[in-house]
Write a protein that holds these residues in place. Structure first.
Motif, short mmCIF file in Angstrom:
data_model
loop_
_atom_site.label_atom_id
_atom_site.label_comp_id
_atom_site.label_asym_id
_atom_site.label_seq_id
_atom_site.Cartn_x
_atom_site.Cartn_y
_atom_site.Cartn_z
N ILE A 67 75.17 101.10 121.03
CA ILE A 67 74.34 102.24 121.47
C ILE A 67 73.24 102.55 120.48
O ILE A 67 72.11 102.85 120.87
CB ILE A 67 75.24 103.47 121.71
N THR A 68 73.51 102.50 119.16
CA THR A 68 72.51 102.89 118.16
C THR A 68 71.84 101.70 117.49
O THR A 68 70.97 101.89 116.66
CB THR A 68 73.15 103.77 117.08
N GLY A 69 72.22 100.48 117.84
CA GLY A 69 71.66 99.29 117.20
C GLY A 69 70.45 98.76 117.95
O GLY A 69 69.82 99.48 118.73
N PRO A 70 70.11 97.50 117.74
CA PRO A 70 68.96 96.90 118.39
C PRO A 70 69.13 96.92 119.92
O PRO A 70 70.23 96.75 120.42
CB PRO A 70 68.95 95.45 117.89
N PRO A 71 68.04 97.12 120.66
CA PRO A 71 68.13 97.11 122.13
C PRO A 71 68.67 95.79 122.65
O PRO A 71 68.33 94.72 122.13
CB PRO A 71 66.68 97.31 122.58
N GLY A 72 69.54 95.85 123.65
CA GLY A 72 70.09 94.64 124.26
C GLY A 72 71.25 94.01 123.51
O GLY A 72 71.71 92.94 123.86
N HIS A 73 71.74 94.67 122.45
CA HIS A 73 72.86 94.10 121.70
C HIS A 73 74.19 94.56 122.29
O HIS A 73 74.42 95.75 122.46
CB HIS A 73 72.80 94.50 120.23
N TYR A 74 75.04 93.61 122.61
CA TYR A 74 76.38 93.92 123.08
C TYR A 74 77.29 92.73 122.80
O TYR A 74 76.82 91.62 122.55
CB TYR A 74 76.40 94.27 124.58
N ARG A 75 78.59 92.98 122.85
CA ARG A 75 79.60 91.94 122.69
C ARG A 75 80.49 91.95 123.91
O ARG A 75 80.74 93.00 124.49
CB ARG A 75 80.44 92.19 121.44
N VAL A 76 80.99 90.77 124.27
CA VAL A 76 81.93 90.65 125.39
C VAL A 76 83.12 89.82 124.91
O VAL A 76 82.94 88.72 124.37
CB VAL A 76 81.28 89.96 126.61
N ILE A 124 93.86 81.75 126.32
CA ILE A 124 92.48 81.39 126.02
C ILE A 124 91.72 82.69 125.77
O ILE A 124 91.90 83.67 126.48
CB ILE A 124 91.84 80.54 127.13
N ALA A 125 90.91 82.68 124.71
CA ALA A 125 90.11 83.85 124.36
C ALA A 125 88.66 83.41 124.20
O ALA A 125 88.38 82.35 123.64
CB ALA A 125 90.62 84.48 123.07
N SER A 126 87.76 84.23 124.70
CA SER A 126 86.33 83.94 124.59
C SER A 126 85.63 85.16 124.01
O SER A 126 85.88 86.29 124.43
CB SER A 126 85.76 83.61 125.97
N ARG A 127 84.76 84.93 123.06
CA ARG A 127 83.98 86.00 122.42
C ARG A 127 82.50 85.65 122.54
O ARG A 127 82.11 84.51 122.30
CB ARG A 127 84.33 86.15 120.94
N TYR A 128 81.68 86.64 122.90
CA TYR A 128 80.24 86.43 123.04
C TYR A 128 79.50 87.59 122.39
O TYR A 128 79.87 88.75 122.59
CB TYR A 128 79.85 86.32 124.52
N ASP A 129 78.47 87.30 121.62
CA ASP A 129 77.66 88.32 120.95
C ASP A 129 76.19 88.00 121.23
O ASP A 129 75.74 86.88 120.96
CB ASP A 129 77.94 88.31 119.45
N THR A 130 75.44 88.96 121.77
CA THR A 130 74.03 88.68 122.10
C THR A 130 73.17 88.49 120.86
O THR A 130 72.18 87.78 120.92
CB THR A 130 73.42 89.81 122.96
#
Length: 107
Positions: free
Chosen positions: A51-60, A80-86
């Protein structure tokens, strides 16, 4: 079973190359469980918008786990685990996948 969680949290990161920072983020998590006799499957997907970081930053983060009994106290576990960071840290890939398996003790 199915569950939906919505909330916020505070994260403090201390990268080795960049200065440390604290951010406010959100969480939207959907979790489900299916039971097939004694076998069960758990799934979860969680989205963490910054919310307070760079626009469009999220993790899934997403997880899929299966537990099948071998006996009354032992079970075969597969997941199985998957991690994604924009916007990952420097020299870090955007996505990471892990597969694990083993024998678990049920009690």
């Amino acid at each position: 079973n199915i569950a939906l969680e919505i909330g916020t949290g505070v994260t403090n990161e201390q990268p080795t190359v960049l200065p440390s920072y604290t951010r406010i983020g959100g969480v939207l998590r959907l979790a489900a469980r299916q039971v097939f006799g004694a076998t069960r499957s758990d799934q979860q997907i969680a989205v963490f918008p910054d919310i307070t970081g760079p626009p469009g930053h999220y993790r899934v983060n997403s997880d899929l786990n299966l537990s099948a009994p071998l006996s009354k106290s032992l079970a075969l576990k597969v997941g199985i685990a998957s991690r994604y960071d924009t916007k990952p840290q420097v020299k870090v890939k955007k996505s990471d996948t892990t597969i694990q398996s083993g024998i678990g003790i049920e009690f």
